[in-house]
Design a protein around this motif. Structure first.
Motif, PDB file in Angstrom:
ATOM      1  N   VAL A 296       9.142  -3.973  -3.240  1.00 17.11           N
ATOM      2  CA  VAL A 296       8.490  -3.244  -2.148  1.00 17.11           C
ATOM      3  C   VAL A 296       9.341  -3.402  -0.895  1.00 17.11           C
ATOM      4  CG1 VAL A 296       6.426  -2.953  -0.735  1.00 17.11           C
ATOM      5  CG2 VAL A 296       6.201  -3.659  -3.131  1.00 17.11           C
ATOM      6  N   GLY A 297       9.965  -2.339  -0.464  1.00 15.25           N
ATOM      7  CA  GLY A 297      10.747  -2.334   0.766  1.00 15.25           C
ATOM      8  C   GLY A 297      10.135  -1.389   1.782  1.00 15.25           C
ATOM      9  N   GLY A 298      10.769  -1.315   2.942  1.00 15.36           N
ATOM     10  CA  GLY A 298      10.300  -0.384   3.971  1.00 15.36           C
ATOM     11  C   GLY A 298       9.030  -0.794   4.673  1.00 15.36           C
ATOM     12  N   LEU A 299       8.659  -2.054   4.550  1.00  8.75           N
ATOM     13  CA  LEU A 299       7.489  -2.545   5.286  1.00  8.75           C
ATOM     14  C   LEU A 299       7.854  -2.790   6.749  1.00  8.75           C
ATOM     15  CD1 LEU A 299       6.128  -5.112   2.658  1.00  8.75           C
ATOM     16  CD2 LEU A 299       5.163  -2.873   3.179  1.00  8.75           C
ATOM     17  N   PHE A 300       6.854  -3.082   7.550  1.00 13.69           N
ATOM     18  CA  PHE A 300       7.040  -3.490   8.946  1.00 13.69           C
ATOM     19  C   PHE A 300       7.771  -2.425   9.757  1.00 13.69           C
ATOM     20  CE2 PHE A 300       6.701  -7.275   6.303  1.00 13.69           C
ATOM     21  CZ  PHE A 300       5.581  -7.872   6.863  1.00 13.69           C
ATOM     22  N   THR A 301       7.217  -1.220   9.702  1.00 16.04           N
ATOM     23  CA  THR A 301       7.711  -0.093  10.477  1.00 16.04           C
ATOM     24  C   THR A 301       6.897   0.018  11.764  1.00 16.04           C
ATOM     25  OG1 THR A 301       8.316   1.071   8.455  1.00 16.04           O
ATOM     26  CG2 THR A 301       8.095   2.389  10.449  1.00 16.04           C
ATOM     27  N   PRO A 302       7.553   0.099  12.913  1.00 15.92           N
ATOM     28  CA  PRO A 302       6.808   0.145  14.180  1.00 15.92           C
ATOM     29  C   PRO A 302       5.751   1.239  14.221  1.00 15.92           C
ATOM     30  CG  PRO A 302       9.148  -0.171  14.596  1.00 15.92           C
ATOM     31  CD  PRO A 302       9.011   0.099  13.117  1.00 15.92           C
ATOM     32  N   ASP A 303       4.567   0.856  14.709  1.00 16.71           N
ATOM     33  CA  ASP A 303       3.432   1.755  14.916  1.00 16.71           C
ATOM     34  C   ASP A 303       2.951   2.416  13.637  1.00 16.71           C
ATOM     35  OD1 ASP A 303       2.979   1.306  17.654  1.00 16.71           O
ATOM     36  OD2 ASP A 303       4.645   2.620  18.181  1.00 16.71           O
ATOM     37  N   GLU A 304       3.086   1.693  12.514  1.00 18.30           N
ATOM     38  CA  GLU A 304       2.562   2.179  11.236  1.00 18.30           C
ATOM     39  C   GLU A 304       1.855   1.070  10.476  1.00 18.30           C
ATOM     40  OE1 GLU A 304       5.638   5.793  10.023  1.00 18.30           O
ATOM     41  OE2 GLU A 304       5.456   4.029   8.736  1.00 18.30           O
ATOM     42  N   ILE A 305       0.849   1.487   9.710  1.00 19.66           N
ATOM     43  CA  ILE A 305       0.262   0.647   8.667  1.00 19.66           C
ATOM     44  C   ILE A 305       0.778   1.179   7.339  1.00 19.66           C
ATOM     45  CG2 ILE A 305      -1.853  -0.065   7.490  1.00 19.66           C
ATOM     46  CD1 ILE A 305      -3.322   0.265  10.156  1.00 19.66           C
ATOM     47  N   ARG A 306       1.370   0.309   6.535  1.00 16.26           N
ATOM     48  CA  ARG A 306       1.868   0.703   5.219  1.00 16.26           C
ATOM     49  C   ARG A 306       1.184  -0.147   4.160  1.00 16.26           C
ATOM     50  NH1 ARG A 306       8.007   2.922   5.084  1.00 16.26           N
ATOM     51  NH2 ARG A 306       7.785   4.378   6.837  1.00 16.26           N
ATOM     52  N   LEU A 307       0.630   0.498   3.141  1.00 12.09           N
ATOM     53  CA  LEU A 307      -0.107  -0.189   2.092  1.00 12.09           C
ATOM     54  C   LEU A 307       0.423   0.216   0.725  1.00 12.09           C
ATOM     55  CD1 LEU A 307      -3.794   0.246   3.363  1.00 12.09           C
ATOM     56  CD2 LEU A 307      -2.258  -1.694   3.769  1.00 12.09           C
ATOM     57  N   VAL A 308       0.503  -0.761  -0.179  1.00 16.45           N
ATOM     58  CA  VAL A 308       0.846  -0.508  -1.574  1.00 16.45           C
ATOM     59  C   VAL A 308      -0.351  -0.940  -2.415  1.00 16.45           C
ATOM     60  CG1 VAL A 308       2.393  -1.039  -3.487  1.00 16.45           C
ATOM     61  CG2 VAL A 308       3.309  -0.836  -1.158  1.00 16.45           C
ATOM     62  N   TYR A 309      -0.954   0.029  -3.080  1.00 21.02           N
ATOM     63  CA  TYR A 309      -2.111  -0.220  -3.949  1.00 21.02           C
ATOM     64  C   TYR A 309      -1.589  -0.453  -5.362  1.00 21.02           C
ATOM     65  CZ  TYR A 309      -6.657   0.657  -6.211  1.00 21.02           C
ATOM     66  OH  TYR A 309      -7.810   0.549  -6.945  1.00 21.02           O
ATOM     67  N   THR A 310      -1.765  -1.662  -5.883  1.00 20.16           N
ATOM     68  CA  THR A 310      -1.265  -1.971  -7.215  1.00 20.16           C
ATOM     69  C   THR A 310      -2.401  -1.941  -8.231  1.00 20.16           C
ATOM     70  OG1 THR A 310      -1.590  -4.383  -7.386  1.00 20.16           O
ATOM     71  CG2 THR A 310       0.241  -3.624  -6.027  1.00 20.16           C
ATOM     72  N   HIS A 311      -2.063  -1.622  -9.462  1.00 16.45           N
ATOM     73  CA  HIS A 311      -3.028  -1.668 -10.548  1.00 16.45           C
ATOM     74  C   HIS A 311      -3.034  -3.025 -11.238  1.00 16.45           C
ATOM     75  CE1 HIS A 311      -4.503   2.597 -11.046  1.00 16.45           C
ATOM     76  NE2 HIS A 311      -3.627   2.703 -10.070  1.00 16.45           N
ATOM     77  N   TYR A 312      -2.370  -4.002 -10.655  1.00 18.98           N
ATOM     78  CA  TYR A 312      -2.470  -5.392 -11.104  1.00 18.98           C
ATOM     79  C   TYR A 312      -3.608  -6.040 -10.318  1.00 18.98           C
ATOM     80  CZ  TYR A 312       2.181  -4.588 -13.057  1.00 18.98           C
ATOM     81  OH  TYR A 312       3.256  -4.082 -13.757  1.00 18.98           O
ATOM     82  N   ASP A 313      -4.755  -6.183 -10.971  1.00 19.93           N
ATOM     83  CA  ASP A 313      -5.942  -6.762 -10.336  1.00 19.93           C
ATOM     84  C   ASP A 313      -6.321  -6.060  -9.035  1.00 19.93           C
ATOM     85  OD1 ASP A 313      -6.767  -9.060 -12.091  1.00 19.93           O
ATOM     86  OD2 ASP A 313      -4.682  -9.603 -11.744  1.00 19.93           O
ATOM     87  N   ARG A 314      -5.869  -4.799  -8.877  1.00 17.95           N
ATOM     88  CA  ARG A 314      -6.209  -3.964  -7.723  1.00 17.95           C
ATOM     89  C   ARG A 314      -5.816  -4.606  -6.391  1.00 17.95           C
ATOM     90  NH1 ARG A 314      -7.231   1.104  -9.941  1.00 17.95           N
ATOM     91  NH2 ARG A 314      -7.901   0.660 -12.066  1.00 17.95           N
ATOM     92  N   LEU A 315      -4.801  -5.468  -6.413  1.00 11.86           N
ATOM     93  CA  LEU A 315      -4.322  -6.065  -5.171  1.00 11.86           C
ATOM     94  C   LEU A 315      -3.662  -5.003  -4.300  1.00 11.86           C
ATOM     95  CD1 LEU A 315      -3.791  -9.020  -3.831  1.00 11.86           C
ATOM     96  CD2 LEU A 315      -1.419  -8.483  -4.410  1.00 11.86           C
ATOM     97  N   ILE A 316      -3.918  -5.065  -3.007  1.00  5.72           N
ATOM     98  CA  ILE A 316      -3.224  -4.246  -2.025  1.00  5.72           C
ATOM     99  C   ILE A 316      -2.379  -5.173  -1.160  1.00  5.72           C
ATOM    100  CG2 ILE A 316      -3.502  -2.844   0.060  1.00  5.72           C
ATOM    101  CD1 ILE A 316      -5.948  -1.573  -1.203  1.00  5.72           C
ATOM    102  N   LEU A 317      -1.125  -4.810  -0.964  1.00  4.05           N
ATOM    103  CA  LEU A 317      -0.278  -5.527  -0.009  1.00  4.05           C
ATOM    104  C   LEU A 317       0.297  -4.523   0.962  1.00  4.05           C
ATOM    105  CD1 LEU A 317       3.072  -5.187  -0.713  1.00  4.05           C
ATOM    106  CD2 LEU A 317       2.278  -6.380  -2.757  1.00  4.05           C
ATOM    107  N   GLY A 318       0.636  -4.979   2.147  1.00  2.00           N
ATOM    108  CA  GLY A 318       1.159  -4.037   3.124  1.00  2.00           C
ATOM    109  C   GLY A 318       1.464  -4.683   4.452  1.00  2.00           C
ATOM    110  N   SER A 319       1.524  -3.866   5.490  1.00  2.00           N
ATOM    111  CA  SER A 319       1.939  -4.344   6.803  1.00  2.00           C
ATOM    112  C   SER A 319       1.334  -3.493   7.897  1.00  2.00           C
ATOM    113  CB  SER A 319       3.467  -4.309   6.912  1.00  2.00           C
ATOM    114  OG  SER A 319       3.940  -2.978   6.716  1.00  2.00           O
ATOM    115  N   ALA A 320       1.272  -4.080   9.085  1.00  2.00           N
ATOM    116  CA  ALA A 320       0.859  -3.359  10.290  1.00  2.00           C
ATOM    117  C   ALA A 320       1.710  -3.882  11.443  1.00  2.00           C
ATOM    118  CB  ALA A 320      -0.624  -3.572  10.581  1.00  2.00           C
TER     119      ALA A 320
END
Length: 275
Positions: A30-54
């Motif tokens: 997972v790249g491209g996180l931590f972009t100014p003035d954005e929330i970025r989320l990755v929804y995974t089908h592994y135990d429905r975990l979401i990871l991301g940044s703001a």
């Protein structure tokens, strides 16, 4: 647009064996996180975990409705944790403000309402489905459970700071913390392990621009690797090992979701079994 989402589908180990470097990165890196003035989320089908940044810079960012969850509000059926890897800032949850310093974690229970991120924070987001509501809590660094491991002689002297852990903060199923290495130490979790009952996600940070971490994954007899730069994340399936070695000392945030919250529930892999 301040909210960007993507979905990662789960794949089995037989499929993973046949992937080339780009295929592995497409599914697990997972790249491209931590972009100014954005929330970025990755929804995974592994135990429905979401990871991301703001990363709020010019304005506050609000996390509320996310289509992938299928609920009106993001936290209607979920819990979440937010790690600040930037300067001291503020998160407001359901109208209540929490001032969060660098290296501190805010846990937010199911049903708490919209989340507002304020500058100059740099927030790493983790979320898992929940079946009950636990109290929202700000966890300072000194309140985390501290576990010192390794030695300089084996290049793995490190401290594990456990934030979402039964001895520190009640959660429904999310476990989370981060590991910091002493100067000169680079190896993590070797010999490795798996835990088929839980998936895991890593965020690597505190790396200089030219530094990298070699993240090892795959089944013990079919190992693969991903090369990770600063502030990049990796999704680790339950069937995969997860260990790494850096070109210098680094920090990584680990998070788990699945059947239990027993941090020690691991299936150890002896060194001689690795291929």
């Amino acid at each position: 647009m301040t909210l960007k989402t993507e979905t990662r589908h789960a794949i089995d180990p037989e499929t993973a064996r046949g992937l080339d470097t780009e295929g592995l990165r497409r599914h697990f890196h997972v790249g491209g996180l931590f972009t100014p003035d954005e929330i970025r989320l990755v929804y995974t089908h592994y135990d429905r975990l979401i990871l991301g940044s703001a990363v709020p810079v010019a304005r506050d960012l609000v996390l509320d409705h996310v289509r992938e969850t299928g609920t009106p509000g993001f936290l209607d059926r979920r819990e979440a944790a937010f790690l600040n890897i930037g300067d001291a800032a503020r998160i407001t949850v359901g109208g209540k403000a929490h001032d969060i310093g660098r290296g501190e974690v805010l846990y937010v229970g199911m049903g708490a309402g919209p989340i507002t991120f304020s500058a100059p924070g740099r927030f790493y987001i983790l979320s898992a489905p929940a079946h009950r509501s636990c109290p929202t809590r700000l966890i300072r660094r000194e309140q985390a459970r501290r576990v010192e491991m390794g030695a300089a002689e084996t290049c793995n002297q490190r401290v594990i700071l456990q934030f979402l852990h039964p001895d520190v903060c009640e959660s429904c199923q999310l476990l989370m913390g981060y590991t910091q290495f002493s100067p000169g130490s680079i190896w993590n979790t070797m010999p490795p392990h798996t835990h088929d009952r839980r998936m895991e996600a890593y965020l690597y940070f505190d790396l200089a621009e030219e530094q990298r971490v070699f993240h090892f994954m795959g089944q013990p007899r079919q190992t693969r690797h991903l090369i990770m730069a600063n502030e990049e994340a990796v999704i680790s399936p339950p069937w995969s090992i997860h260990c790494g070695a850096g070109t210098a000392a680094y920090t990584f945030c680990w998070a788990m979701a699945g059947d239990n919250v027993d941090f020690t529930d691991m299936d150890m892999v002896p060194m001689e079994a690795l291929r």
